[in-house]
Enzyme design. Sequence first.
Site, short mmCIF file in Angstrom:
data_model
loop_
_atom_site.label_atom_id
_atom_site.label_comp_id
_atom_site.label_asym_id
_atom_site.label_seq_id
_atom_site.Cartn_x
_atom_site.Cartn_y
_atom_site.Cartn_z
N GLU A 154 0.94 -1.20 -0.05
CA GLU A 154 0.09 0.04 0.00
C GLU A 154 0.98 1.31 0.10
O GLU A 154 0.53 2.38 -0.79
CB GLU A 154 -0.91 -0.16 1.06
CG GLU A 154 -1.92 -0.97 0.98
CD GLU A 154 -3.11 -1.08 2.12
OE1 GLU A 154 -2.99 -0.01 3.26
OE2 GLU A 154 -4.00 -1.67 2.39
N HIS A 211 -2.90 -7.19 11.14
CA HIS A 211 -3.66 -7.47 9.81
C HIS A 211 -3.02 -8.72 9.33
O HIS A 211 -3.84 -9.82 9.04
CB HIS A 211 -4.01 -6.42 8.85
CG HIS A 211 -4.87 -6.52 7.61
ND1 HIS A 211 -4.25 -7.03 6.65
CD2 HIS A 211 -5.96 -6.24 7.54
CE1 HIS A 211 -5.15 -7.36 5.72
NE2 HIS A 211 -6.53 -6.89 6.44
N GLU A 242 -4.53 -12.50 8.69
CA GLU A 242 -4.77 -13.05 7.39
C GLU A 242 -3.49 -13.66 6.88
O GLU A 242 -3.13 -13.99 6.00
CB GLU A 242 -5.03 -12.03 6.48
CG GLU A 242 -6.52 -11.53 6.49
CD GLU A 242 -6.88 -10.48 5.56
OE1 GLU A 242 -6.12 -10.34 4.44
OE2 GLU A 242 -8.17 -10.11 5.34
N VAL A 270 -6.31 1.84 13.70
CA VAL A 270 -7.57 2.04 14.18
C VAL A 270 -8.27 0.70 14.77
O VAL A 270 -7.58 -0.19 14.73
CB VAL A 270 -8.57 2.50 13.02
CG1 VAL A 270 -7.97 3.73 12.26
CG2 VAL A 270 -8.73 1.08 11.95
N HIS A 274 -11.87 -5.37 11.94
CA HIS A 274 -10.97 -6.47 12.53
C HIS A 274 -11.17 -6.60 13.68
O HIS A 274 -11.09 -7.67 14.19
CB HIS A 274 -9.56 -6.25 11.84
CG HIS A 274 -9.51 -6.75 10.35
ND1 HIS A 274 -9.87 -8.05 9.97
CD2 HIS A 274 -9.09 -6.13 9.42
CE1 HIS A 274 -9.64 -7.89 8.41
NE2 HIS A 274 -8.98 -6.80 8.22
#
Length: 328
Positions: A154, A211, A242, A270, A274
């Site tokens: 990203e 994540h 993941e 944040v 999830h």
Amino acid sequence: SLLLAMLMLASLMLTACGQSASSSAASESQPAESTSESASAEPEEEDEENYETGDAALDNPRNQDEIGEKELLVVSFGTSFNDSRRLTIGAIENDLETAFPDYSVRRGFTANIVIDHVNRRDGEKIDDIGESLDRANGVKNLVVQPTHLMNGIEYDELCGKIADYSDAFEKVVIGDPLLTTDEDFQTVADAIVDWTKDYDDGETAIVFMGHGTEAESNAVYQKMQDLLTSGGHTNYFVGTVEASPSLDDVIAAVKAGEYKKVVLEPLMVVAGDHANNDMAGDEDDSWKSAFEKEGYEVTCLLRGLGENETIRQLYVAHAQAAVNAVAQ
């Protein structure tokens, strides 16, 4: 102006968008597919929500015009959880505004699905990256500070997007993501240990849920685990939703100790989808349920890293380095 912008951009692509690959365990070569790996990443559902995320009216979308010649664009994946967005991303933006009064602080989200969801549900309009850059009409010096956790897919995509707009500005510099240098890792490790010290009673495993990504930059999670363990915090565990370490990996590691209780907390900017569902949800496949099935007393801390002042100040320090680069 164009030449200077391109020179600046070439420099940042070699430094800000690729530096410290060894220390951040992020690879220069990433898979072509885009994998959500941001600290604040979350999936969005189209069906009706059966939970309350807070009042969007309390959030400042920072999409005002009249920016001036100096802009500090804070780029996040985004979240539709209104309270968490205000307490994390909003708090980071507020601290940056305080630290850099000469800069107009604005917001950009990379996840259009989040933007569309918030707009449709709450009527709040948040700029995506293209919109935020188009809004920067008249800006000469642009500093972009991402709230991404790592230098991965990203972040690289963001650098490419900014490069497409480079000729619109005299100077463009992109700040580092949260976990870039070894010092960054240590700062974050110390911060999360201090943040959870009230739960560290000798019989509690403290588990952070990241994540995860299939990209090589996923190694940041193992690096954080190794740093915590080598620092003597052997009851701290890091897993991912993941990728690896997986929930099963973390449960096995916790069961190897003599713990009675488990504290769960997101290792994400944040506390969004999830954190509320994958981590703290009541479904059978949530982390909370999985640990309860193993007989542990579970406490869920629904707070994002952006709520931690030390971590926010690390973003400020990264933005300061970018601002300093503009002045050179």
